[in-house]
Design an enzyme around this catalytic site. Structure first.
Site: not given
Length: 314
Positions: A30, A164
């Protein structure tokens, strides 16, 4: 839109095109981590180091971004530098692809955006740092990352260090279960939590061997079960942060974000930057270490998937 028409938006770099033509394994990367996840110059340096790791293991890295109205699959040094320095690249998820492509502006793909572009390019493995998920307090805000829906619909294997730690990981895993997304782990039973190794939540299946991971993924897709597979691997122990410390700092950063009225796409970059400041830069070192480790796991998975495909043809 037909697949051919969608693919007309792609521009493959020469190394990526050559690898695809030769049947060599590819690993998508990404660009949001470059444009929004790390400061310059660490972001560009890390991108180069991650690509080099993947090459050393025998796969071809394919960093994805939107540049000048094209989906670029595989970036030049100049393009990586442009992304890393810009500070103005749009975060591009599923809903944003048409807008950024038609405007010709610079776009950094999120997990969801990268999955879509990787699938268009025929890339089966994508390496990221950590996925997005269900945000804390989502019962009131409905703040749920589009990454989770993309995992349910787009057939790409995503290698990550869990979700996360700023997220509600328990609810994130519940959401993935509802959407039928298999969650695999390697190296430990529990799902990872980005800065810290263990989220405290058990994953669906533990598969340490890349060949076993590849068989699982290939079987899912052979059965016509569309959608991704999530493979979680923990940050290396030497680089991990203590659970109590990162939990307290995350809560502090979340409270600050709420007090400042920060919402939507701006939340995650704010929290990552704030945690970096609160840890004196240690969280950035952890972030870099986990991305590199994920790249190694992802490259080995891509090699195993390619080998499994060759075996099926034979």
């Amino acid at each position: 839109m037909s697949t051919d028409l969608a693919q007309s938006w792609l521009t493959l770099s020469a190394p990526v095109a050559a690898a695809r033509a030769a049947g060599r394994p590819l690993v998508a990367l990404e660009s949001t981590i470059i444009a929004h996840g790390m400061p310059y110059p660490e972001n560009v340096r890390t991108a180069h180091e991650v690509e080099a790791l993947i090459l050393e293991l025998g796969a071809e890295p394919a960093t994805i971004a939107l540049i000048d109205g094209r989906i670029r699959v595989g970036l030049s040094d100049d393009e990586l530098e442009r992304l890393g320095r810009s500070g103005k690249a749009h975060k591009v998820s599923r809903r944003d692809l048409p807008a950024v492509l038609t405007s010709g502006e610079l776009g950094a793909t999120t997990v969801a955006g990268t999955m879509i572009c990787a699938a268009l390019a025929g890339i089966e493995v994508f390496v990221t740092g950590g996925i997005g998920g269900v945000h804390r307090g989502a019962q009131e805000t409905f703040d749920i990352s589009a990454d989770l829906q993309e995992l349910a619909r787009t057939s790409v294997a995503v290698v990550c260090a869990g979700a996360k730690s700023i997220l509600d990981i328990g609810l994130t895993l519940e959401y993935l279960e509802t959407q039928g997304v298999p969650v695999l782990t390697c190296e430990q039973e529990n799902f990872a939590a980005f800065y810290k190794r263990d989220s405290g939540f058990r994953a669906d299946y533990r598969l340490d061997d890349p060949a076993e991971q590849a068989r699982f993924i290939r079987t899912k897709w052979d059965l016509g079960l569309a959608g991704g597979v999530l493979l979680s691997t923990p940050v290396p122990e030497a680089a991990a942060m203590a659970s109590e410390e990162i939990d307290a700092l995350t809560q502090q950063a979340l409270d600050e974000a709420q007090a400042q009225g920060i919402t939507g796409k701006a939340v995650t970059p704010f929290l990552l930057a704030r945690i970096k400041a609160l840890t004196g830069g240690r969280s950035l070192a952890t972030n870099i270490a986990l991305v590199k480790h994920n790249a190694e796991v992802g490259a080995r998975l891509a090699l195993a998937l390619a080998q499994a495909a060759r075996g099926a043809v034979a």
